[in-house]
Motif scaffolding. Structure first.
Motif, PDB file in Angstrom:
ATOM      1  N   THR A 104       0.829  -1.197   0.000  1.00  0.00           N
ATOM      2  CA  THR A 104       0.000   0.000   0.000  1.00  0.00           C
ATOM      3  C   THR A 104       0.868   1.253   0.000  1.00  0.00           C
ATOM      4  O   THR A 104       1.842   1.352   0.736  1.00  0.00           O
ATOM      5  CB  THR A 104      -0.919   0.027   1.232  1.00  0.00           C
ATOM      6  N   LYS A 105       0.498   2.207  -0.848  1.00  0.00           N
ATOM      7  CA  LYS A 105       1.210   3.486  -0.929  1.00  0.00           C
ATOM      8  C   LYS A 105       0.278   4.593  -0.442  1.00  0.00           C
ATOM      9  O   LYS A 105      -0.953   4.455  -0.508  1.00  0.00           O
ATOM     10  CB  LYS A 105       1.644   3.756  -2.368  1.00  0.00           C
ATOM     11  N   PHE A 106       0.863   5.666   0.035  1.00  0.00           N
ATOM     12  CA  PHE A 106       0.085   6.799   0.525  1.00  0.00           C
ATOM     13  C   PHE A 106       0.551   8.071  -0.161  1.00  0.00           C
ATOM     14  O   PHE A 106       1.749   8.249  -0.409  1.00  0.00           O
ATOM     15  CB  PHE A 106       0.235   6.944   2.044  1.00  0.00           C
ATOM     16  N   MET A 107      -0.391   8.947  -0.457  1.00  0.00           N
ATOM     17  CA  MET A 107      -0.059  10.202  -1.128  1.00  0.00           C
ATOM     18  C   MET A 107      -0.861  11.340  -0.535  1.00  0.00           C
ATOM     19  O   MET A 107      -2.069  11.217  -0.296  1.00  0.00           O
ATOM     20  CB  MET A 107      -0.342  10.107  -2.632  1.00  0.00           C
ATOM     21  N   GLN A 108      -0.158  12.445  -0.256  1.00  0.00           N
ATOM     22  CA  GLN A 108      -0.817  13.664   0.206  1.00  0.00           C
ATOM     23  C   GLN A 108      -0.194  14.840  -0.526  1.00  0.00           C
ATOM     24  O   GLN A 108       1.019  15.040  -0.462  1.00  0.00           O
ATOM     25  CB  GLN A 108      -0.669  13.851   1.717  1.00  0.00           C
TER      26      GLN A 108
ATOM     27  N   TYR B 185      -3.228   3.793  -2.126  1.00  0.00           N
ATOM     28  CA  TYR B 185      -3.425   3.065  -3.383  1.00  0.00           C
ATOM     29  C   TYR B 185      -2.384   1.969  -3.465  1.00  0.00           C
ATOM     30  O   TYR B 185      -1.364   1.992  -2.768  1.00  0.00           O
ATOM     31  CB  TYR B 185      -3.327   4.013  -4.581  1.00  0.00           C
ATOM     32  N   ARG B 186      -2.621   0.962  -4.313  1.00  0.00           N
ATOM     33  CA  ARG B 186      -1.723  -0.180  -4.411  1.00  0.00           C
ATOM     34  C   ARG B 186      -1.135  -0.354  -5.809  1.00  0.00           C
ATOM     35  O   ARG B 186      -0.184  -1.111  -5.996  1.00  0.00           O
ATOM     36  CB  ARG B 186      -2.457  -1.467  -4.007  1.00  0.00           C
ATOM     37  N   SER B 187      -1.668   0.350  -6.786  1.00  0.00           N
ATOM     38  CA  SER B 187      -1.165   0.210  -8.155  1.00  0.00           C
ATOM     39  C   SER B 187      -0.014   1.188  -8.389  1.00  0.00           C
ATOM     40  O   SER B 187       0.402   1.921  -7.489  1.00  0.00           O
ATOM     41  CB  SER B 187      -2.279   0.479  -9.157  1.00  0.00           C
ATOM     42  N   ASP B 188       0.495   1.218  -9.623  1.00  0.00           N
ATOM     43  CA  ASP B 188       1.532   2.175  -9.986  1.00  0.00           C
ATOM     44  C   ASP B 188       0.944   3.514 -10.424  1.00  0.00           C
ATOM     45  O   ASP B 188       1.686   4.456 -10.707  1.00  0.00           O
ATOM     46  CB  ASP B 188       2.393   1.610 -11.129  1.00  0.00           C
ATOM     47  N   ILE B 189      -0.382   3.581 -10.476  1.00  0.00           N
ATOM     48  CA  ILE B 189      -1.050   4.806 -10.920  1.00  0.00           C
ATOM     49  C   ILE B 189      -1.476   5.618  -9.701  1.00  0.00           C
ATOM     50  O   ILE B 189      -2.220   5.129  -8.854  1.00  0.00           O
ATOM     51  CB  ILE B 189      -2.288   4.474 -11.781  1.00  0.00           C
ATOM     52  N   PRO B 190      -1.017   6.858  -9.557  1.00  0.00           N
ATOM     53  CA  PRO B 190      -1.384   7.671  -8.389  1.00  0.00           C
ATOM     54  C   PRO B 190      -2.861   8.027  -8.403  1.00  0.00           C
ATOM     55  O   PRO B 190      -3.467   8.129  -9.479  1.00  0.00           O
ATOM     56  CB  PRO B 190      -0.503   8.922  -8.543  1.00  0.00           C
ATOM     57  N   PRO B 191      -3.457   8.228  -7.233  1.00  0.00           N
ATOM     58  CA  PRO B 191      -4.895   8.515  -7.146  1.00  0.00           C
ATOM     59  C   PRO B 191      -5.231   9.967  -7.487  1.00  0.00           C
ATOM     60  O   PRO B 191      -5.672  10.746  -6.647  1.00  0.00           O
ATOM     61  CB  PRO B 191      -5.210   8.201  -5.675  1.00  0.00           C
TER      62      PRO B 191
END
Length: 252
Positions: A92-96, A105-111
């Motif tokens: 799991t990745k996190f973006m702010q 998100y878990r894919s290579d595509i940012p949300p």
């Protein structure tokens, strides 16, 4: 204390110590002196030990990634006997972005929004077109070399992107990747880096042959530490900032 030397190198980071190391290999009789302002070698690489359940782990706080496609540092690692391991990037990745909600998100595509993703793709295509016009041996040879060198990367981003999400994400990613704010580097310098890497994906990617693909076991600062030992620690003077360099022409 005065010291008679043949070569003086300013800076005890990887670049300065690489120069000293290769000169020493070519001619061990040369008296080489490396002057470093800090109290350590390594420059932008800094490795710190942290206790773990298995003993001690080493964490890089500065430059930390290498790639098999980066032939100069890759060959140096092999020569110094240093090993690498893959960068972990699954899960799991996190973006702010700024004060927005934290998204996972878990894919290579940012949300990002659909429009922002299209904006990102169009930007990537534009960069790919431009980087193919760059000759890495002489970037200024390209048709728009002077124009691109006079334009900051920040200006290029603002001219090329039309969604806030794409702009903010790329601003963060490029600052992390280059170590500079987009306002501090020229568009030509950025495109030259992309061309040297073989494309934007290679510059930002995390596969083995991409720029963020591998890490050095024990940390990257030891690259400089080992080279300093190779040329002799007595030849590396720490806490010796250089305030002035005077060039004198001698006619015989």
């Amino acid at each position: 204390m005065e010291k008679q030397v043949d070569v003086v190198i300013v800076g005890g980071g990887i670049s300065g110590l690489s120069a000293a190391y290769h000169l020493h290999k070519k001619d061990p009789s040369l008296q080489i002196c490396v002057l470093e302002a800090n109290d350590r070698v390594g420059g932008r690489t800094l490795t710190v030990p942290l206790k773990s359940k298995d003993g001690t782990d080493y964490w890089d706080l500065g430059g930390q990634w290498v790639s098999t496609s980066q032939t100069a540092i890759w060959n140096l690692l092999k020569e110094l006997g240093l090993e690498t391991y893959p960068q972990f990037h699954t899960g799991t990745k996190f973006m702010q972005i700024e004060g927005a909600q934290v998204k996972s998100y878990r894919s290579d595509i940012p949300p990002l929004s659909f429009l922002a993703l299209i904006d990102m793709q169009l930007f990537t295509m534009k960069v790919e077109r431009l980087r193919k016009t760059i000759d890495s041996k002489d970037p200024y040879k390209c048709q728009r070399g002077k124009e691109l060198d006079s334009k900051s990367l920040e200006t290029f981003l603002k001219e090329s992107l039309w969604t806030t999400g794409a702009y903010k994400l790329l601003e963060i990613v490029l600052r992390t990747d280059t170590g500079l704010d987009p306002s501090q580097m020229s568009t030509l310098s950025f495109l030259d880096g992309v061309a040297s890497a073989g494309g934007l994906d290679n510059l930002l990617g995390m596969e083995e042959n991409q720029a963020q693909g591998l890490k050095v076991k024990g940390g990257t600062q030891q690259i400089s530490q080992i080279m300093a030992k190779k040329i002799g620690l007595e030849n590396v003077l720490l806490e010796h900032p250089v305030d002035e360099i005077i060039q004198v022409s001698v006619y015989v």
